[in-house]
Design an enzyme around this catalytic site. Structure first.
Site, PDB file in Angstrom:
ATOM      1  N   HIS A  55       0.839  -1.203   0.000  1.00  0.00           N
ATOM      2  CA  HIS A  55       0.000   0.000   0.000  1.00  0.00           C
ATOM      3  C   HIS A  55       0.872   1.251   0.000  1.00  0.00           C
ATOM      4  O   HIS A  55       0.672   2.167  -0.812  1.00  0.00           O
ATOM      5  CB  HIS A  55      -0.907  -0.054   1.236  1.00  0.00           C
ATOM      6  CG  HIS A  55      -1.739   1.153   1.466  1.00  0.00           C
ATOM      7  ND1 HIS A  55      -3.122   1.144   1.369  1.00  0.00           N
ATOM      8  CD2 HIS A  55      -1.426   2.432   1.831  1.00  0.00           C
ATOM      9  CE1 HIS A  55      -3.600   2.342   1.644  1.00  0.00           C
ATOM     10  NE2 HIS A  55      -2.577   3.137   1.934  1.00  0.00           N
ATOM     11  N   GLU A  56       1.844   1.290   0.903  1.00  0.00           N
ATOM     12  CA  GLU A  56       2.686   2.479   1.026  1.00  0.00           C
ATOM     13  C   GLU A  56       3.652   2.607  -0.157  1.00  0.00           C
ATOM     14  O   GLU A  56       3.932   3.714  -0.621  1.00  0.00           O
ATOM     15  CB  GLU A  56       3.454   2.451   2.348  1.00  0.00           C
ATOM     16  CG  GLU A  56       2.565   2.442   3.581  1.00  0.00           C
ATOM     17  CD  GLU A  56       1.614   3.628   3.640  1.00  0.00           C
ATOM     18  OE1 GLU A  56       1.909   4.685   3.044  1.00  0.00           O
ATOM     19  OE2 GLU A  56       0.554   3.493   4.273  1.00  0.00           O
ATOM     20  N   HIS A  59       1.861   4.301  -2.986  1.00  0.00           N
ATOM     21  CA  HIS A  59       1.838   5.759  -2.840  1.00  0.00           C
ATOM     22  C   HIS A  59       3.136   6.367  -3.361  1.00  0.00           C
ATOM     23  O   HIS A  59       3.134   7.348  -4.121  1.00  0.00           O
ATOM     24  CB  HIS A  59       1.680   6.145  -1.366  1.00  0.00           C
ATOM     25  CG  HIS A  59       0.303   5.991  -0.812  1.00  0.00           C
ATOM     26  ND1 HIS A  59      -0.816   6.486  -1.442  1.00  0.00           N
ATOM     27  CD2 HIS A  59      -0.135   5.431   0.350  1.00  0.00           C
ATOM     28  CE1 HIS A  59      -1.886   6.228  -0.703  1.00  0.00           C
ATOM     29  NE2 HIS A  59      -1.501   5.587   0.380  1.00  0.00           N
TER      30      HIS A  59
END
Length: 250
Positions: A55-56, A59
């Protein structure tokens, strides 16, 4: 979730270690080795940390694609969770809340410099990258788990459902969540300044509502279950997996 913490240096062993522990627990689940409910817990927790890393990373990768080279300089193009924030906010608090309350709150954070992005809609894409990653992980896990009728299937199905729930939760247009980040480039600066002091606390307020208000958590998980079924997942397996995940209550 995109925020503005300082990156932590070192810890290149973290992701491989999490991956190895999760894989070992998955083998134990597949073999139905005792204590199997503990191994289900480890698979779900380890899998959650792996998907949090993805997820990170999403980003950071989208931010770099949009022109923000600072994410490379800060070492965010990695799956090492320790790069994103302090350990408590990155994974300790979210893991405790997941284990106790069963609610997958967002954890780590990537420092993004929006003024480096080529267009403001890139900021929206950066924020959207995290929830989209959760949804994609949910689809893959739902498909894999549906064909496994043993404790490993239960664990993967539970993790799939948590991914869909996390994706839904993260797109809520509330400060502190990625859904708000999608809208943020188009909101008045005055409003953003007023929200700044309370922004770090709002995710915990959302958790409190989900924990204490009748039907709030059920609504969220029902939406997640609907998505899971849409992509071929077995919600009954997920329910068994989540029940056995809390091995201390079984």
């Amino acid at each position: 979730m995109t925020m503005r913490p300082l990156a932590t240096r070192g810890g290149s062993y973290v992701f491989p270690l999490i991956l190895a522990i999760t894989a070992a627990a998955a083998v134990a689940c597949a073999l139905d080795a005792g204590p199997v409910n503990v191994w289900i817990f480890v698979v779900v927790i380890g899998g959650w940390l792996i998907t949090l890393s993805l997820h990170e990373f999403a980003h950071a990768a989208v931010s770099l694609a949009g022109g923000d080279t600072s994410v490379r300089e800060r070492g965010y193009l990695t799956l090492n969770l320790l790069r994103y924030s302090d350990p408590a906010n990155t994974f300790l608090i979210p893991l405790i809340l997941l284990a106790i309350g069963g609610i997958p709150l967002p954890g780590g954070a990537v420092l993004v410099e929006p003024w480096r992005l080529r267009h403001r809609w890139w900021s929206s894409l950066v924020s959207a990258a995290g929830p989209v990653t959760n949804m994609l992980c949910g689809v893959v896990l739902a498909w894999i788990s549906a064909g496994i009728d043993n404790p490993l299937g239960y664990a993967l199905a539970a993790l799939a459902l948590l991914q869909f729930v996390a994706g839904i939760l993260n797109i809520l247009p509330i400060p502190g969540f990625d859904g708000f980040g999608i809208l943020e480039p188009y909101l008045p600066r005055e409003l953003l300044e007023r929200l700044r002091p309370i922004r770090p606390w709002l995710p915990l307020v959302v958790f409190a509502i989900l924990w204490s208000v009748d039907g709030a958590s059920a609504w969220l998980f029902n939406l997640g279950a609907d998505l899971m079924e849409t992509f071929g997942g077995n919600v009954a397996q997920a329910a068994v997996g989540l029940a056995r995940f809390r091995f201390w209550n079984v």
